[in-house]
Design a protein around this motif. Sequence first.
Motif, PDB file in Angstrom:
ATOM      1  N   PRO A   3       0.807  -1.515   0.524  1.00 23.32           N
ATOM      2  CA  PRO A   3      -0.058   0.004  -0.430  1.00 23.32           C
ATOM      3  C   PRO A   3       0.581   1.259  -0.136  1.00 23.32           C
ATOM      4  N   PHE A   4       2.193   0.986   0.380  1.00 20.53           N
ATOM      5  CA  PHE A   4       2.432   2.335   0.386  1.00 20.53           C
ATOM      6  C   PHE A   4       3.661   2.243  -1.226  1.00 20.53           C
ATOM      7  N   SER A   5       2.904   2.188  -1.798  1.00 23.89           N
ATOM      8  CA  SER A   5       4.271   2.416  -2.830  1.00 23.89           C
ATOM      9  C   SER A   5       3.467   3.108  -4.248  1.00 23.89           C
ATOM     10  N   ASP A   6       2.765   4.301  -3.540  1.00 23.65           N
ATOM     11  CA  ASP A   6       1.855   4.970  -4.307  1.00 23.65           C
ATOM     12  C   ASP A   6       2.321   6.171  -3.438  1.00 23.65           C
ATOM     13  N   PHE A   7       2.965   6.262  -2.242  1.00 22.86           N
ATOM     14  CA  PHE A   7       3.484   7.682  -1.992  1.00 22.86           C
ATOM     15  C   PHE A   7       4.132   8.742  -3.329  1.00 22.86           C
ATOM     16  N   GLY A   8       4.741   7.872  -4.198  1.00 23.18           N
ATOM     17  CA  GLY A   8       5.368   9.055  -5.391  1.00 23.18           C
ATOM     18  C   GLY A   8       4.559   9.138  -5.815  1.00 23.18           C
ATOM     19  N   HIS A   9       3.019   8.831  -5.628  1.00 25.83           N
ATOM     20  CA  HIS A   9       2.031   9.482  -7.322  1.00 25.83           C
ATOM     21  C   HIS A   9       0.959  10.091  -6.181  1.00 25.83           C
ATOM     22  N   LEU A  10       1.249  10.162  -5.023  1.00 28.04           N
ATOM     23  CA  LEU A  10       0.571  10.764  -4.370  1.00 28.04           C
ATOM     24  C   LEU A  10       1.212  12.499  -3.266  1.00 28.04           C
ATOM     25  N   SER A  11       2.326  12.248  -4.014  1.00 29.83           N
ATOM     26  CA  SER A  11       3.141  13.317  -3.098  1.00 29.83           C
ATOM     27  C   SER A  11       3.715  14.733  -4.126  1.00 29.83           C
ATOM     28  N   LEU A  12       4.326  15.223  -3.916  1.00 29.17           N
ATOM     29  CA  LEU A  12       4.827  16.224  -5.379  1.00 29.17           C
ATOM     30  C   LEU A  12       6.181  16.600  -5.165  1.00 29.17           C
ATOM     31  N   LEU A  13       7.216  16.927  -5.603  1.00 33.74           N
ATOM     32  CA  LEU A  13       8.729  17.314  -5.400  1.00 33.74           C
ATOM     33  C   LEU A  13       8.346  18.448  -6.560  1.00 33.74           C
ATOM     34  N   ILE A  14       9.304  19.569  -6.155  1.00 33.34           N
ATOM     35  CA  ILE A  14       9.196  20.694  -6.782  1.00 33.34           C
ATOM     36  C   ILE A  14      10.250  21.625  -6.209  1.00 33.34           C
ATOM     37  N   ASP A  15      10.903  22.498  -6.861  1.00 29.36           N
ATOM     38  CA  ASP A  15      12.276  23.234  -6.150  1.00 29.36           C
ATOM     39  C   ASP A  15      11.730  24.843  -6.284  1.00 29.36           C
ATOM     40  N   THR A  16      12.122  24.690  -5.480  1.00 30.54           N
ATOM     41  CA  THR A  16      12.076  26.360  -4.545  1.00 30.54           C
ATOM     42  C   THR A  16      13.117  26.001  -4.060  1.00 30.54           C
ATOM     43  N   SER A  17      14.040  27.968  -3.309  1.00 30.39           N
ATOM     44  CA  SER A  17      14.595  28.343  -2.776  1.00 30.39           C
ATOM     45  C   SER A  17      15.287  27.004  -1.577  1.00 30.39           C
ATOM     46  N   LEU A  18      14.508  26.102  -1.738  1.00 29.30           N
ATOM     47  CA  LEU A  18      14.680  24.804  -0.104  1.00 29.30           C
ATOM     48  C   LEU A  18      15.301  23.849  -0.881  1.00 29.30           C
ATOM     49  N   GLY A  19      15.631  24.400  -2.162  1.00 35.89           N
ATOM     50  CA  GLY A  19      15.966  23.224  -2.739  1.00 35.89           C
ATOM     51  C   GLY A  19      15.333  22.084  -3.488  1.00 35.89           C
TER      52      GLY A  19
END
Length: 215
Positions: A3-19
Motif C-alpha cells: 500500500p506504500f508504493s503510491d507515496f510517490g504518486h500522492l506527493s509532489l516534488l518541486i524546486d524552491t529556494s529550499l532546494g
Amino acid sequence: MSPFSDFGHLSLLIDTSLGKTLLIADPHIGFELSRGLRIRTHLEEKLAEFVLESNADSLVILGDLKEPLGLSFRLKEMLLRFFSTLGDVRVLIAKGNHDGRIEEVAGRFSNVEVREYFLIDGQLFLHGHTKLPRIDFDEAFLGHAHPAYTLKSGGVARKVKVFVRTGKFLVLPTVNPYIEGFDVREGLKLVPFLRNAKKAELFLPEGIYLGAIDV
C-alpha cells in the motif's frame, strides 16, 4: 503490491529556494489509534523512508501530520520515530486541525518548524481548514479536503484519489494509503476559501488529466 508504493504518486516534488522540496498532505499518523485498528501499519516509518529515498532537501507537510487530536504516549512514540528517521531533512509543518500539541514533539528537533502557513518564493503552503491569510501569493498548495473522484466504466464504479486545481489553488490528496478520501465536491466545501468555487480541474496521481467539473 504494498500500500506504500503510491507515496510517490500522492506527493509532489518541486524546486524552491529550499532546494528539492517534497510536498505531502494529511498523513494522519496514528490513525490506527483513532479507528480502533488492531494492526500496526508502521506508516510513520514507511513514509519517512520514502522521504529519504526521494533525496529531497526539504519536506513540507500540508497539515494533519497526526490523526488523534490529543497526544498519547503511543502517538508520541510514532511521531518521534518519524522525525528521527528523517535525520537532517528540513521539515516545515503547516499546522492542521488534527495537529494540536504537535509542537511538543516537533520542538525536540532543530530541523522541524511548525507554523500556520509558509510563504516561500511567492508560493503559499497551508492546510486549508481556516480562512485564507491576508497576504499576496502566486500559487497555493493545501490539503484538508482529501479529494477523490468516482470513475465509472463499463458499469463499474471505482473511487480514486485526485489532485484538484481551482484558480491559484492546488489541493493534494491524502498521502495515507489507508484513507480513501472524500468526493471532491464534498471535500472542497470543507475549505472555507474554496466553498464558492465553480469549476475544478482533476488530475489522477499518475498525472493524467481527467478534465474539469462543476463543483
